[in-house]
Design a protein around this motif. Sequence first.
Motif, mmCIF file in Angstrom:
data_model
loop_
_atom_site.group_PDB
_atom_site.id
_atom_site.type_symbol
_atom_site.label_atom_id
_atom_site.label_comp_id
_atom_site.label_asym_id
_atom_site.label_seq_id
_atom_site.Cartn_x
_atom_site.Cartn_y
_atom_site.Cartn_z
ATOM 1 N N ALA A 94 34.480 20.011 35.371
ATOM 2 C CA ALA A 94 35.234 19.693 34.150
ATOM 3 C C ALA A 94 36.282 20.757 33.871
ATOM 4 N N SER A 95 36.042 21.992 34.338
ATOM 5 C CA SER A 95 37.066 23.043 34.302
ATOM 6 C C SER A 95 37.593 23.208 35.722
ATOM 7 N N GLU A 96 38.755 22.618 36.001
ATOM 8 C CA GLU A 96 39.292 22.641 37.364
ATOM 9 C C GLU A 96 39.530 24.068 37.850
ATOM 10 N N GLN A 97 40.036 24.922 36.949
ATOM 11 C CA GLN A 97 40.349 26.295 37.355
ATOM 12 C C GLN A 97 39.092 27.055 37.758
ATOM 13 N N LEU A 98 38.063 26.995 36.923
ATOM 14 C CA LEU A 98 36.826 27.716 37.225
ATOM 15 C C LEU A 98 36.097 27.102 38.416
ATOM 16 N N ALA A 99 36.133 25.762 38.532
ATOM 17 C CA ALA A 99 35.498 25.105 39.676
ATOM 18 C C ALA A 99 36.186 25.522 40.975
ATOM 19 N N GLY A 100 37.518 25.625 40.925
ATOM 20 C CA GLY A 100 38.257 26.059 42.105
ATOM 21 C C GLY A 100 37.920 27.485 42.498
ATOM 22 N N LEU A 101 37.831 28.370 41.501
ATOM 23 C CA LEU A 101 37.478 29.766 41.775
ATOM 24 C C LEU A 101 36.066 29.876 42.340
ATOM 25 N N LYS A 102 35.135 29.119 41.758
ATOM 26 C CA LYS A 102 33.747 29.178 42.230
ATOM 27 C C LYS A 102 33.649 28.674 43.669
ATOM 28 N N GLY A 103 34.354 27.583 43.969
ATOM 29 C CA GLY A 103 34.360 27.068 45.331
ATOM 30 C C GLY A 103 34.951 28.057 46.312
ATOM 31 N N ARG A 104 36.033 28.743 45.880
ATOM 32 C CA ARG A 104 36.653 29.744 46.748
ATOM 33 C C ARG A 104 35.699 30.901 47.013
ATOM 34 N N MET A 105 35.002 31.341 45.967
ATOM 35 C CA MET A 105 34.043 32.443 46.126
ATOM 36 C C MET A 105 32.919 32.056 47.093
ATOM 37 N N GLU A 106 32.445 30.806 47.021
ATOM 38 C CA GLU A 106 31.368 30.361 47.905
ATOM 39 C C GLU A 106 31.830 30.316 49.360
ATOM 40 N N LEU A 107 33.070 29.855 49.590
ATOM 41 C CA LEU A 107 33.616 29.835 50.948
ATOM 42 C C LEU A 107 33.752 31.255 51.510
ATOM 43 N N LEU A 108 34.257 32.181 50.683
ATOM 44 C CA LEU A 108 34.428 33.566 51.121
ATOM 45 C C LEU A 108 33.074 34.217 51.374
ATOM 46 N N ALA A 109 32.084 33.888 50.537
ATOM 47 C CA ALA A 109 30.745 34.456 50.728
ATOM 48 C C ALA A 109 30.161 34.001 52.070
ATOM 49 N N ASP A 110 30.387 32.709 52.414
ATOM 50 C CA ASP A 110 29.919 32.200 53.706
ATOM 51 C C ASP A 110 30.603 32.933 54.867
ATOM 52 N N ALA A 121 39.801 41.625 54.700
ATOM 53 C CA ALA A 121 40.667 40.720 53.931
ATOM 54 C C ALA A 121 39.822 39.790 53.068
ATOM 55 N N ALA A 122 38.717 39.287 53.647
ATOM 56 C CA ALA A 122 37.827 38.398 52.893
ATOM 57 C C ALA A 122 37.148 39.149 51.762
ATOM 58 N N VAL A 123 36.771 40.426 52.004
ATOM 59 C CA VAL A 123 36.153 41.255 50.961
ATOM 60 C C VAL A 123 37.112 41.427 49.791
ATOM 61 N N ALA A 124 38.375 41.754 50.113
ATOM 62 C CA ALA A 124 39.373 41.958 49.057
ATOM 63 C C ALA A 124 39.640 40.675 48.283
ATOM 64 N N GLU A 125 39.741 39.564 49.013
ATOM 65 C CA GLU A 125 40.014 38.288 48.359
ATOM 66 C C GLU A 125 38.834 37.860 47.484
ATOM 67 N N TYR A 126 37.609 38.099 47.973
ATOM 68 C CA TYR A 126 36.424 37.773 47.175
ATOM 69 C C TYR A 126 36.409 38.599 45.891
ATOM 70 N N GLY A 127 36.748 39.890 46.001
ATOM 71 C CA GLY A 127 36.766 40.755 44.821
ATOM 72 C C GLY A 127 37.756 40.272 43.786
ATOM 73 N N GLU A 128 38.939 39.838 44.244
ATOM 74 C CA GLU A 128 39.953 39.323 43.308
ATOM 75 C C GLU A 128 39.450 38.051 42.616
ATOM 76 N N ALA A 129 38.872 37.137 43.421
ATOM 77 C CA ALA A 129 38.370 35.889 42.846
ATOM 78 C C ALA A 129 37.236 36.162 41.860
ATOM 79 N N TYR A 130 36.349 37.118 42.224
ATOM 80 C CA TYR A 130 35.220 37.458 41.357
ATOM 81 C C TYR A 130 35.704 38.047 40.033
ATOM 82 N N ASP A 131 36.680 38.972 40.094
ATOM 83 C CA ASP A 131 37.225 39.582 38.870
ATOM 84 C C ASP A 131 37.861 38.515 37.979
ATOM 85 N N ARG A 132 38.582 37.588 38.617
ATOM 86 C CA ARG A 132 39.230 36.514 37.850
ATOM 87 C C ARG A 132 38.168 35.610 37.212
ATOM 88 N N TYR A 133 37.096 35.326 37.935
ATOM 89 C CA TYR A 133 36.010 34.475 37.436
ATOM 90 C C TYR A 133 35.336 35.124 36.225
#
Length: 614
Positions: A94-110, A121-133
Motif C-alpha cells: 500500500a506504500s509503494e515507496q516503502l515496499a520498493g525499499l524493502k524489496g531492494r533490501m531483501e534482494l541486496l541481503a540475498d 558495492a552491495a554493502v554500501a547500497e544496502y546501507g543507503e537503502a536501510y538508512d532511507r527505510y
Amino acid sequence: MTAMTILKAKDLKKEWDGTPLFEGVSFEIAEGERVLLFGRNGTGKTTLLQGLQGRLAFEEGSVYYGLEREEWGVLDQQLETDLGVSVIEFVLAASEQLAGLKGRMELLADRLEETGGTDEAAVAEYGEAYDRYLLLDGYGWEAKAEKCLRHLKLEPSLWSQPYRQLSGGQKTRVQLAALLARQPRLLVLDEPTNHLDEKTMIWLEEWVRTYPGTVLYVSHDRAFIDRTATSVLELSPTGCRRYPGAYTQYREQKELELKTLESQHKKQELEKEKLLESIRRYALWFQQAHTAAGQNDFLRSKSKKNVSRLHAKEASLQRLEKNRVELPKAAPKLNMKLEGEDFQGDALVTLDDISLAYDGGPQLLEHFSLTLRRGDRLSVLGPNGAGKSSLLKLIAGAAQPTGGRLRLHPRTKIAYFAQELEHLNPELTILDSLLELPGMTQTEARTILGCFLFPREDVFKRIGDLSLGEKCRVAFLRLYFGKANLLVLDEPTNYLDIDTRERVEEALAAYPGGLVIVSHDRYLHTRVANRLLLLGRGQRPQFFSGTFEEYYAKERSRVLTPEEQAREGEMQLLQLRLAGLMSREAAGTEAEDRELLEEILAVQQAIQSKIKEI
C-alpha cells in the motif's frame, strides 16, 4: 467555506461494441462526501469506476481530478495479483515507496549472503537503502500493517499465504486492511460488503461512516447504504442524477418525483382534451359561418374572428406538446410468484441430535436439534466458517451428518438454492433448460423467461456465459417450477441489483411454504424471517424467536458488563495518552528523543493488548 472538488466528470460516454452503455454522464464529488454510485445491473457502474481510475478510455467527455492518483485507495472485487504475493506483502505494498525499499533490501541481503559479505558495492547500497527505510519509518509501517490485519481478524497464520488463494471474504478484508493502514484521501469501493460476515460488516459501516476522506462506492446492501451514504448518484444510459441522503431518502424522492410527474401528466392530458374540443368547436363555427356568409363581405369578415380564435387554440396546443411531461418508461422487473404443494402435516424436517463436521476437520455442530414446520421462516446467522452453508446442505440432502438423525415428512419437497450455482448446466442455453420440462412449449417458455428479465435473443445465451446475476435468475426459475413446500436458500440475492432483490423479497414473503435462508442481506432477513438461528465457531447454537429487527435492536442496545466497561475506559485513557505523546515536538537531544519513542511504542503495545482482550 466551499469544499474542495475531488472529482468532476463532464459528458462522459462509453460504448461496448459500438452500442452506447451510457452517455451524457456529468457529476461532481466534493471533499468529505460519501457518494453511492447506484443503478441496475448492466448500467455500467463498474465500467464508470474503471474509467475514472484510468483503466479504460471514455469515447467522449472529460474528467477533472482534484487529487493525485497516489492519494486514491481502491477496493476491487476482481483484483488480480502476482501469483506469489503474500497477504503481508499485499498490505505493505500500500506504500509503494516503502515496499520498493524493502524489496531492494531483501534482494541486496540475498546477494550479500551469496558473496559472504565481500561485495562492497552491495554493502554500501544496502546501507543507503536501510538508512532511507529508517528515515521513512519503514518498521513503524510494518507494525501498522500487522495491526490492521489483526484488526480485521486476519491471524498471523494467514500472512504468509498467497493472496490469490484466499476466500472472497478474506480477500476483501486484506484489501480493507491495506486501505486502513494507508488512509487515502479518496476511497473507491466496488461492492465492499460482498462475502463479509455481520461483525466485519458493522465495523466497515462505522469505518466508512466516520472516514475523514471522501468515499465513492458501489453497493447493493441497502442497510450499508442507509448507514453510510450522504448522497446517491443514479446512473442510467442517458446520464446520471444526484439525490441527497441515503437509500431510504432516495426511494422517497423517486416516489415523490413519480407522483408529481403523474399529476402533471394527468393535468396536461385534461388540458389537451379541452384544447382539442375548443379547436373542433371553433373549426365547426368557422365552417358554418363562412358557408352562411356566402358572398357578403361583412359576414365573411365577421366569421374570420372564429379563425383567429381557432389559431390561438392551435398555438396553445403546440406549446403544450412542446412542453409535454413524459412519464418515465418503466424498467423491466422480475415477475415471480413462488407456489408450494399443499402440506397438511406438522413438521417438514426434523434434525435430532445431529453432529456435523468437515472431512477430518472440527465439529461444526454437535448434539444439534431443529424442527422446521410449515410457516417457519428461519434465518441462519453467524460469522463466516461457523457452518451456515453446511447446515443448509445437510437439510437439502447435499451433505450427510456425522451423527444423529434427519427425518423428512413423506410429503416434504425441498428446493435448494446453492450460492455457488454449480447445479446449473453451463452447456445449455437458457431456453433449452426450460424446454427440458415436461409439456413446456416455446411460446410458454419465452413468456416465462420475459418475466425473469430474459427478453428476445437473451434466451439463446449459454448458461456458462451468463453473468452471476443472470445465473441467479436462472436458479430462481428452477424454484419457480419446483412446487416445493420447503425452500433452502444459500445467499439467493448475492449478485442481484436492488430492484430485483426487492421483487425476490416480495415473492418469498408471499410464499406459503417453509423457508431456511443464509444471507448477508439484512433487508432480506428483516422482510422475511420470523425465527433466527445463531451459529458461532466453538459456541452452542442459539435460537431467537422473533424478527431480525428485534434481534438487531436488542444486540445494539446491550449493556456492557462491568469488566467490559473497565476495559473500554482503560482503552480510552491509553488512546488519549498516545495522542498526547504523538503531538509532542522533538526534544532536541538524541537520548530524550529515544526515550519518547520508547514510551510511544510501550503505549502502542498496551493498546494492542487491550484490543486482543476486547
